[in-house]
Design a protein around this motif. Sequence first.
Motif, PDB file in Angstrom:
ATOM      1  N   ILE A  26      15.204 -60.273  75.514  1.00 51.59           N
ATOM      2  CA  ILE A  26      14.093 -60.699  74.658  1.00 51.59           C
ATOM      3  C   ILE A  26      13.292 -59.497  74.181  1.00 51.59           C
ATOM      4  CG2 ILE A  26      11.914 -61.996  74.648  1.00 51.59           C
ATOM      5  CD1 ILE A  26      13.257 -63.848  76.759  1.00 51.59           C
ATOM      6  N   VAL A  27      12.985 -58.592  75.085  1.00 52.13           N
ATOM      7  CA  VAL A  27      12.187 -57.412  74.756  1.00 52.13           C
ATOM      8  C   VAL A  27      12.932 -56.518  73.774  1.00 52.13           C
ATOM      9  CG1 VAL A  27      11.175 -55.289  75.702  1.00 52.13           C
ATOM     10  CG2 VAL A  27      10.830 -57.477  76.875  1.00 52.13           C
ATOM     11  N   LEU A  28      14.195 -56.251  74.023  1.00 52.97           N
ATOM     12  CA  LEU A  28      14.974 -55.380  73.134  1.00 52.97           C
ATOM     13  C   LEU A  28      15.161 -56.006  71.753  1.00 52.97           C
ATOM     14  CD1 LEU A  28      17.651 -54.061  75.633  1.00 52.97           C
ATOM     15  CD2 LEU A  28      15.674 -52.823  74.720  1.00 52.97           C
ATOM     16  N   ALA A  29      15.361 -57.311  71.710  1.00 54.21           N
ATOM     17  CA  ALA A  29      15.515 -57.989  70.421  1.00 54.21           C
ATOM     18  C   ALA A  29      14.220 -57.925  69.620  1.00 54.21           C
ATOM     19  CB  ALA A  29      15.944 -59.444  70.632  1.00 54.21           C
ATOM     20  N   ALA A  30      13.092 -58.139  70.277  1.00 54.84           N
ATOM     21  CA  ALA A  30      11.805 -58.123  69.582  1.00 54.84           C
ATOM     22  C   ALA A  30      11.394 -56.713  69.151  1.00 54.84           C
ATOM     23  CB  ALA A  30      10.729 -58.729  70.475  1.00 54.84           C
ATOM     24  N   ALA A  31      11.693 -55.734  69.977  1.00 54.73           N
ATOM     25  CA  ALA A  31      11.276 -54.362  69.668  1.00 54.73           C
ATOM     26  C   ALA A  31      12.214 -53.660  68.698  1.00 54.73           C
ATOM     27  CB  ALA A  31      11.164 -53.551  70.957  1.00 54.73           C
ATOM     28  N   PHE A  32      13.541 -53.883  68.850  1.00 54.46           N
ATOM     29  CA  PHE A  32      14.519 -53.102  68.080  1.00 54.46           C
ATOM     30  C   PHE A  32      15.615 -53.924  67.417  1.00 54.46           C
ATOM     31  CE2 PHE A  32      13.381 -50.460  71.883  1.00 54.46           C
ATOM     32  CZ  PHE A  32      12.533 -49.601  71.226  1.00 54.46           C
ATOM     33  N   GLU A  33      15.582 -55.256  67.575  1.00 51.45           N
ATOM     34  CA  GLU A  33      16.659 -56.122  67.096  1.00 51.45           C
ATOM     35  C   GLU A  33      18.013 -55.698  67.676  1.00 51.45           C
ATOM     36  OE1 GLU A  33      16.473 -56.399  62.818  1.00 51.45           O
ATOM     37  OE2 GLU A  33      14.773 -57.770  62.936  1.00 51.45           O
TER      38      GLU A  33
END
Length: 150
Positions: free
Chosen positions: A130-137
């Motif tokens: 979730i964090v990686l998707a929101a921060a960097f897609e």
Amino acid sequence: MNFSYSGVDYVITSMYSVLDDAWYLELAVSADQRHVATAIVPDEDPRREPVVRFHPGGAPLSLPYAVMRWFLDRVEAEVRSSRAWMELRPELVAVIHALRQEHLGIIDDEDFTAVLAEVRASVPEADLPIVLAAAFERRPDGSSVREAQD
């Protein structure tokens, strides 16, 4: 994006303002380019809320409910796609916001492994995607979230 209602054509244009860190969606009457409303959807700062501004300049305009509903549905979709991460737990929002500020939403492949290690140290493994998707897609394996959607 166009919409016709009772013989009148309406149009929504969408643009990103880097200075404001926000998406702008503008509703206008197509025939005379009469600007009716602007929705501003900030996508970087969780403290800023989306707003809609109306532009009543000139003669009064009655906006049909169906047109307003169409515009607000499009605004709602933009809010969901741009700000969904802001609805996560506060500690995750803080991490994502910091990553987005530091890296501006972009990370090179060669830097990804180091940043991934930093993120792993600060969030539970279950929250990593979730964090990686929101921060960097991106996913934890480094692949793009968008590639899977296409």
